[in-house]
Design a protein around this motif. Structure first.
Motif, PDB file in Angstrom:
ATOM      1  N   LEU A  90       0.825  -1.204   0.000  1.00  0.00           N
ATOM      2  CA  LEU A  90       0.000   0.000   0.000  1.00  0.00           C
ATOM      3  C   LEU A  90       0.862   1.258   0.000  1.00  0.00           C
ATOM      4  O   LEU A  90       0.604   2.209  -0.751  1.00  0.00           O
ATOM      5  CB  LEU A  90      -0.922  -0.014   1.218  1.00  0.00           C
ATOM      6  CG  LEU A  90      -1.821   1.211   1.412  1.00  0.00           C
ATOM      7  CD1 LEU A  90      -2.790   1.350   0.251  1.00  0.00           C
ATOM      8  CD2 LEU A  90      -2.574   1.114   2.728  1.00  0.00           C
ATOM      9  N   LEU A  91       1.901   1.273   0.821  1.00  0.00           N
ATOM     10  CA  LEU A  91       2.740   2.465   0.945  1.00  0.00           C
ATOM     11  C   LEU A  91       3.512   2.754  -0.341  1.00  0.00           C
ATOM     12  O   LEU A  91       3.595   3.903  -0.779  1.00  0.00           O
ATOM     13  CB  LEU A  91       3.706   2.307   2.127  1.00  0.00           C
ATOM     14  CG  LEU A  91       3.068   2.351   3.523  1.00  0.00           C
ATOM     15  CD1 LEU A  91       4.097   2.044   4.590  1.00  0.00           C
ATOM     16  CD2 LEU A  91       2.435   3.712   3.773  1.00  0.00           C
ATOM     17  N   VAL A  92       4.099   1.706  -0.931  1.00  0.00           N
ATOM     18  CA  VAL A  92       4.873   1.941  -2.159  1.00  0.00           C
ATOM     19  C   VAL A  92       3.963   2.273  -3.334  1.00  0.00           C
ATOM     20  O   VAL A  92       4.405   2.884  -4.319  1.00  0.00           O
ATOM     21  CB  VAL A  92       5.756   0.720  -2.489  1.00  0.00           C
ATOM     22  CG1 VAL A  92       6.752   0.461  -1.393  1.00  0.00           C
ATOM     23  CG2 VAL A  92       4.919  -0.521  -2.766  1.00  0.00           C
ATOM     24  N   SER A  93       2.696   1.890  -3.247  1.00  0.00           N
ATOM     25  CA  SER A  93       1.764   2.168  -4.343  1.00  0.00           C
ATOM     26  C   SER A  93       1.340   3.627  -4.382  1.00  0.00           C
ATOM     27  O   SER A  93       0.873   4.112  -5.424  1.00  0.00           O
ATOM     28  CB  SER A  93       0.526   1.278  -4.227  1.00  0.00           C
ATOM     29  OG  SER A  93       0.873  -0.091  -4.362  1.00  0.00           O
ATOM     30  N   ILE A  94       1.476   4.327  -3.260  1.00  0.00           N
ATOM     31  CA  ILE A  94       1.067   5.734  -3.218  1.00  0.00           C
ATOM     32  C   ILE A  94       2.263   6.674  -3.293  1.00  0.00           C
ATOM     33  O   ILE A  94       2.128   7.871  -3.028  1.00  0.00           O
ATOM     34  CB  ILE A  94       0.252   6.022  -1.941  1.00  0.00           C
ATOM     35  CG1 ILE A  94       1.090   5.742  -0.692  1.00  0.00           C
ATOM     36  CG2 ILE A  94      -1.022   5.205  -1.910  1.00  0.00           C
ATOM     37  CD1 ILE A  94       0.368   6.075   0.619  1.00  0.00           C
ATOM     38  N   MET A  95       3.421   6.142  -3.678  1.00  0.00           N
ATOM     39  CA  MET A  95       4.589   7.002  -3.862  1.00  0.00           C
ATOM     40  C   MET A  95       4.323   7.971  -5.008  1.00  0.00           C
ATOM     41  O   MET A  95       3.672   7.623  -5.998  1.00  0.00           O
ATOM     42  CB  MET A  95       5.836   6.161  -4.130  1.00  0.00           C
ATOM     43  CG  MET A  95       6.280   5.321  -2.952  1.00  0.00           C
ATOM     44  SD  MET A  95       7.809   4.413  -3.258  1.00  0.00           S
ATOM     45  CE  MET A  95       8.991   5.753  -3.350  1.00  0.00           C
ATOM     46  N   PRO A  96       4.822   9.193  -4.895  1.00  0.00           N
ATOM     47  CA  PRO A  96       4.470  10.223  -5.880  1.00  0.00           C
ATOM     48  C   PRO A  96       4.997   9.967  -7.290  1.00  0.00           C
ATOM     49  O   PRO A  96       4.374  10.371  -8.260  1.00  0.00           O
ATOM     50  CB  PRO A  96       5.078  11.498  -5.281  1.00  0.00           C
ATOM     51  CG  PRO A  96       6.164  11.011  -4.372  1.00  0.00           C
ATOM     52  CD  PRO A  96       5.668   9.715  -3.819  1.00  0.00           C
ATOM     53  N   ARG A  97       6.110   9.288  -7.436  1.00  0.00           N
ATOM     54  CA  ARG A  97       6.680   9.103  -8.765  1.00  0.00           C
ATOM     55  C   ARG A  97       5.938   8.009  -9.522  1.00  0.00           C
ATOM     56  O   ARG A  97       5.565   6.992  -8.956  1.00  0.00           O
ATOM     57  CB  ARG A  97       8.171   8.757  -8.646  1.00  0.00           C
ATOM     58  CG  ARG A  97       8.871   8.668  -9.994  1.00  0.00           C
ATOM     59  CD  ARG A  97      10.353   8.486  -9.834  1.00  0.00           C
ATOM     60  NE  ARG A  97      11.005   8.273 -11.119  1.00  0.00           N
ATOM     61  CZ  ARG A  97      12.302   8.029 -11.277  1.00  0.00           C
ATOM     62  NH1 ARG A  97      13.084   7.985 -10.207  1.00  0.00           N
ATOM     63  NH2 ARG A  97      12.815   7.842 -12.467  1.00  0.00           N
TER      64      ARG A  97
END
Length: 314
Positions: free
Chosen positions: A25-32
């Motif tokens: 979940l966290l890496v999926s919402i990274m801005p890049r």
């Protein structure tokens, strides 16, 4: 024991599932944008759409997680965005380096820390206690990367005694392994020695005040026998908990040490993957770290019974 083992394994599986979902979940919402991270910024709109679907970004987060989890269960962590090779191949050579440094550091720091903690407890109020306790408190308060920089400056830049970067496993070249691994292992071990010394001192002092110790002394038993047979056996139970926690902190903290000494390990890889938004590498490293830490805590539970027979697995 079988029932207890199955229960703990079930808890471990649940923890890994929760960690995997939160990480995903966290890496999926990274801005890049992961499409540009994978294929570069020079692609056209049609190529972007193809890459968008290949990465399953057209699906919702739950569907993407289930697809990824199914692949992980088959040993497939995906393709690295940066290296364009399977993640397992990228991690394969690096996980051994980090585990080697972490395990060796733990094997060094735990017995030395316990020994120094016993000395400070037995010599409470004397100069040995003052010096060792003060040193442990100072060492525990200094971040590992600061110690790494100081060691690098003194022993590599000024004295030129050790290698500046890289790492060689001892079964490949023992001499080179000592030159490259001595300072990182010392750096990773110092914090563990300090923490274990402080915890051992507290546990030993608490055990020394118990009634059974006074009874043993009143019987005329030698002080060394009392410390070894009674105090240590009861005082070391809380120390076992540090084994799992220490291993987890070493794996997490190795990122700074590996970057300072240029060691191609998991910590260095994780930092680079964050900088390059290499999502598959980030997910795999966090998952493997969670697995190693969970297994370490499982082992500590069994060590409780070995150290103190009064503790039952039930």
């Amino acid at each position: 024991m079988t029932r207890y083992l199955l229960k703990r394994l079930g808890q471990t599986v649940l923890i890994i599932i929760l960690v995997s979902f939160l990480t995903f979940l966290l890496v999926s919402i990274m801005p890049r944008d992961p499409v540009y991270a994978m294929y570069g910024t020079d692609i056209n709109e049609a190529q972007y759409e193809i890459g968008y679907k290949e990465l399953n970004l057209d699906k919702n987060i739950i569907e993407r997680y289930l697809i990824w989890a199914k692949q992980v269960l088959h040993g497939d962590f995906g393709i690295s965005y940066k290296y364009h090779t399977p993640v397992t191949q990228v991690i394969g050579d690096k996980i051994g380096v980090t585990l080697y440094l972490s395990i060796i550091s733990t094997l060094i720091s735990m017995p030395i820390g316990i020994l120094l903690g016993i000395i400070t407890a037995v010599k409470r109020g004397k100069w040995q206690d003052t010096v060792l306790t003060l040193t442990a408190n100072v060492t525990a308060s200094v971040p590992s990367f600061v110690i790494a920089v100081v060691l690098m400056w003194v022993f590599v830049i000024k004295m030129k005694l050790f290698s500046t970067s890289g790492f060689t496993l001892p079964w490949v070249d023992f001499g080179q392994s000592v030159k490259q691994g001595f300072l990182p292992i010392v750096c990773l071990s110092l914090g563990g020695i300090a923490g274990t010394c402080r915890q051992t001192r507290s546990s030993m002092l608490e055990a020394i005040r118990q009634d059974y110790v006074r009874t043993a002394r009143s019987k005329g038993l030698k002080e060394g026998f009392i410390i070894y047979k009674h105090v240590m056996r009861n005082g070391l139970v809380p120390i076992i908990t540090l084994v799992g926690g220490r291993l987890s902190s070493l794996i997490a903290g190795s990122a700074f040490v590996e970057n300072v000494f240029g060691i191609p390990g998991m910590g260095n890889l994780l930092v680079n993957s964050v900088n390059n938004v290499d999502i598959p590498i980030m997910q795999a490293t966090v998952m493997l770290t969670a697995l190693v830490v969970s297994l370490a805590y499982l082992v500590t539970d069994f060590l409780y019974v070995v150290v103190d027979p009064r503790i039952s697995l039930k």
